[in-house]
Design an enzyme around this catalytic site. Structure first.
Site, PDB file in Angstrom:
ATOM      1  N   ASP A 148     -17.234   6.899  -1.448  1.00 33.64           N
ATOM      2  CA  ASP A 148     -15.979   6.754  -0.708  1.00 33.64           C
ATOM      3  C   ASP A 148     -15.708   8.113  -0.044  1.00 33.64           C
ATOM      4  O   ASP A 148     -16.353   9.119  -0.383  1.00 33.64           O
ATOM      5  CB  ASP A 148     -14.853   6.368  -1.696  1.00 33.64           C
ATOM      6  N   HIS A 179      -7.209   1.206  -6.647  1.00 28.52           N
ATOM      7  CA  HIS A 179      -7.413   0.228  -5.572  1.00 28.52           C
ATOM      8  C   HIS A 179      -8.052  -1.019  -6.211  1.00 28.52           C
ATOM      9  O   HIS A 179      -9.225  -1.321  -6.000  1.00 28.52           O
ATOM     10  CB  HIS A 179      -8.328   0.837  -4.508  1.00 28.52           C
ATOM     11  N   ARG A 225       0.887  -1.181   0.000  1.00 32.98           N
ATOM     12  CA  ARG A 225       0.000   0.000   0.000  1.00 32.98           C
ATOM     13  C   ARG A 225       0.911   1.213   0.000  1.00 32.98           C
ATOM     14  O   ARG A 225       1.695   1.394   0.949  1.00 32.98           O
ATOM     15  CB  ARG A 225      -0.906  -0.035   1.225  1.00 32.98           C
ATOM     16  N   GLN A 246      -9.963  -3.810  -4.174  1.00 34.36           N
ATOM     17  CA  GLN A 246     -11.262  -3.389  -3.653  1.00 34.36           C
ATOM     18  C   GLN A 246     -12.348  -3.688  -4.695  1.00 34.36           C
ATOM     19  O   GLN A 246     -13.440  -4.146  -4.368  1.00 34.36           O
ATOM     20  CB  GLN A 246     -11.232  -1.878  -3.344  1.00 34.36           C
ATOM     21  N   ARG A 274     -13.824  -8.815   0.896  1.00 37.65           N
ATOM     22  CA  ARG A 274     -12.395  -8.572   0.699  1.00 37.65           C
ATOM     23  C   ARG A 274     -11.627  -9.858   1.031  1.00 37.65           C
ATOM     24  O   ARG A 274     -10.650 -10.205   0.366  1.00 37.65           O
ATOM     25  CB  ARG A 274     -11.906  -7.432   1.621  1.00 37.65           C
ATOM     26  N   CYS A 319     -16.554   1.434   0.228  1.00 39.19           N
ATOM     27  CA  CYS A 319     -15.352   0.623   0.441  1.00 39.19           C
ATOM     28  C   CYS A 319     -14.917   0.665   1.905  1.00 39.19           C
ATOM     29  O   CYS A 319     -14.192  -0.216   2.351  1.00 39.19           O
ATOM     30  CB  CYS A 319     -14.227   1.084  -0.469  1.00 39.19           C
TER      31      CYS A 319
HETATM   32  N1  NVA Z   1      -9.920   6.600  -1.351  1.00 42.67           N
HETATM   33  C1  NVA Z   1      -9.602   6.090  -0.040  1.00 42.67           C
HETATM   34  C2  NVA Z   1      -9.836   4.639   0.003  1.00 42.67           C
HETATM   35  C3  NVA Z   1      -9.604   3.998   1.331  1.00 42.67           C
HETATM   36  C4  NVA Z   1      -9.814   2.526   1.311  1.00 42.67           C
HETATM   37  C5  NVA Z   1      -8.155   6.421   0.292  1.00 42.67           C
HETATM   38  O1  NVA Z   1      -7.302   6.278  -0.583  1.00 42.67           O
HETATM   39  O2  NVA Z   1      -7.886   6.805   1.417  1.00 42.67           O
HETATM   40  N1   CP Z   2     -11.359  -0.393   1.908  1.00 41.64           N
HETATM   41  C1   CP Z   2     -10.123  -0.524   2.395  1.00 41.64           C
HETATM   42  O1   CP Z   2      -9.175  -0.732   1.659  1.00 41.64           O
HETATM   43  O2   CP Z   2     -10.036  -0.424   3.743  1.00 41.64           O
HETATM   44  P1   CP Z   2      -8.678  -0.264   4.563  1.00 41.64           P
HETATM   45  O3   CP Z   2      -8.107   1.075   4.200  1.00 41.64           O
HETATM   46  O4   CP Z   2      -9.107  -0.332   5.996  1.00 41.64           O
HETATM   47  O5   CP Z   2      -7.746  -1.364   4.193  1.00 41.64           O
END
Ligand code: NVA
Ligand code: CP
Length: 521
Positions: A439, A343, A316, A346, A507, A479
């Site tokens: 989101d 992502h 990540r 997801q 997930r 998400c």
């Molecule tokens: N768009 C959000 C998704 C979190 C799962 C982020 O990148 O923080």
């Molecule tokens: N939706 C998602 O990726 O959640 P987290 O950021 O908690 O992993």
């Protein structure tokens, strides 16, 4: 005493009461439906405009020949005593009978827990026994307190349910229609059929017709519709039979996964770690700050070192280029566990949830995304386009998704029939939608923009008013994490949380599927 109520009358009443939970409602036995109807009557009798846990319990014990009443009888609980206790503690409301009756949040939770109990018992139907378990598990409402004080415990009732089901797996009488629905929704199969299914799933993973083996998942640009289909099918198979946990499908020797995270996570981290545990592998979590990716050590060196120890990396990262650099410098597959651009994993869970809820994926479905044109939307555009699902997004000007993703989704949509639209008006985007997705407005790494974004995105909240434009049976997807009162109102989250948390659960199944498809068995 058996009450006969005209089926259509109480069906209509309760469909109103259960709001978005029609899928769950279809699984209710005749008796369980009647309990909810009786609960509504009890609430009305007491002058309440809401149905709370005590009304559900009153409805549950109104008839003595239901499974729940039988169970309470078997464990030595007097229904008369429960009735008296509830009457003694129940409050009188000032409302008028039958006016806008709704379930309280605790009663909604009881229904959700009943559903969960049925799922854990591999029951297709939701009967009075599950409602009883739901009331005990909810615990905090008046019903839970009265049951606890009377000495009714979850373990004892569960034991009794299992004992009764061993003699008769469908102990609650069902109408022919309900039997047909339950059969169609069948989640349990005879052992021999399950064995065949395991073999077919193993063959499918081993044959790898979609070409998943040793593949990295950096972006959905590189993933074909057949590959997505393989993930969804394997995930659905793993979920249906809970194969990994039954030790019917796992690795002969343990594989290892490095979770290299520059940002926080709940779902992605836990679902990967649990996937590895179920498959009898091992995950190694490297928290933000542990490695110093690109600061303490150059990205290519981290990639090369990890590849000497582990079988696969999920990372990540802030900048998408980092995930590309990791993959370019490692001899093992790399999974994008979220970057600023995309992502992708997801999107697998999103599609599985959509398919579970709507039965199929294709040109019959429209998904509307409301809010920020971010990493989640970039992935969704490609995922929907590849699977033929129409996707309309409403984003404020200046917050559109990445133009390459829009162009690619349009191009793919020409082949699959998926209509891809980018609008500014949320109501227009939601019109006729089967699923409405949102989101957060400020993603991780954009914290400094939170204030300005909350002004700009204010008209982009998913709330009851916006949902009126969607189909009546539209689901809400998120998400997560969710910010109630920002991108989604608290009541919409409460109403749709079963599906939103199914999506979070998925997930696990989709990532477990991905791991076995990439690493083999
Ligand atoms: N768009 C959000 C998704 C979190 C799962 C982020 O990148 O923080
Ligand atoms: N939706 C998602 O990726 O959640 P987290 O950021 O908690 O992993």
């Amino acid at each position: 005493m058996t009450h006969r109520i005209h089926r259509d009358v109480y069906h209509a009443l309760i469909v109103g009461l259960m709001k978005g939970n029609l899928i769950m409602w279809q699984r209710f036995t005749e008796r369980a439906r009647r309990v909810v109807f009786f609960a509504q009557e009890e609430a009305g009798r007491l002058g309440e405009n809401y149905v709370s846990t005590e009304h559900l319990l009153m409805g549950l014990i109104r008839e003595e020949d239901t499974v729940s009443s039988r169970i309470l009888g078997h464990i030595g609980i007097s229904l008369e005593h429960i009735r008296r206790e509830i009457e003694r503690h129940a409050t009188l409301g000032g409302g008028r009978r039958g006016q806008d009756t709704q379930l309280t949040p605790s009663a909604t939770r009881v229904i959700d827990l009943a559903y969960d109990e049925a799922r854990q018992l591999s029951n297709n139907h939701i009967g009075t026994e599950h409602l009883l378990l739901g009331l005990i598990r909810e615990g905090e409402g008046l019903a839970g307190r009265v049951l606890a004080e009377a000495g009714v415990t979850l373990e004892r009732v569960r034991e009794e349910v299992v004992r009764l089901q061993e003699t008769d797996p469908c102990i609650e009488p069902m109408s022919d229609l309900e039997k047909a629905v339950a059969q169609a929704l069948a989640q349990t199969v005879p052992k021999s059929e399950q064995d065949t299914h395991i073999q077919l799933l193993q063959q499918r993973i081993e044959a790898d017709a979609a070409g998943w083996r040793k593949k990295s998942v950096l972006t959905l640009f590189d993933i074909s519709a057949a590959q997505i289909r393989a993930v969804l099918d394997v995930a659905a198979g793993l979920k249906k039979y809970d194969l990994a946990r039954q030790k019917s499908l796992y690795w002969a020797y343990p594989r290892t996964l490095a979770l290299l995270f520059e940002k926080p996570s709940l779902r992605t981290r836990v679902s990967f770690e649990v996937s590895m545990a179920h498959l009898q592998g091992q995950a190694i979590y490297l928290a933000p700050g542990d490695v110093g990716l690109g600061t303490r050590e150059a990205v290519p060196d981290v990639a090369e070192a990890l590849a000497r120890w582990v079988d696969i990396i999920a990372a990540r990262v802030f900048e998408h280029e980092t995930i590309e650099e990791l993959a370019a410098n490692s001899s093992i597959p790399v999974i994008n566990a979220l970057s600023d651009r995309e992502h992708p994993i997801q999107a697998f869970a999103d599609l599985l949830t959509l398919e579970e809820q709507k039965g199929t994926l294709g040109n019959n479905l429209k998904l509307a995304y409301i809010g920020d044109g971010n990493n989640v939307l970039n992935a969704l555009l490609l995922a929907c386009a590849k699977m033929g699902v129409h996707c309309t997004a409403a984003c404020p000007e200046g917050y559109l998704p990445n133009s390459r993703y829009i162009a690619e989704a349009h191009r793919i949509g020409q082949e699959t029939g998926a209509r891809i639209e980018l609008l500014v008006d949320p109501a227009a985007a939601v019109a006729g939608a089967d699923a409405v997705y949102t989101d957060v407005w400020a993603s991780m790494g954009q914290e400094s923009e939170k204030e300005s974004r909350s002004q700009i995105f204010a008209p982009y909240q998913i709330n009851t008013e916006l949902m009126h434009h969607a189909k009546p049976d539209a689901i809400v997807l998120h998400c997560l994490p969710a910010h109630r009162g920002e991108e989604v109102s608290a009541d919409i989250m409460a109403q749709h949380r079963t599906v939103v948390f199914d999506q979070a659960e998925n997930r696990l199944h989709t990532q477990k599927a991905l791991l076995v498809l990439i690493l083999g068995l």
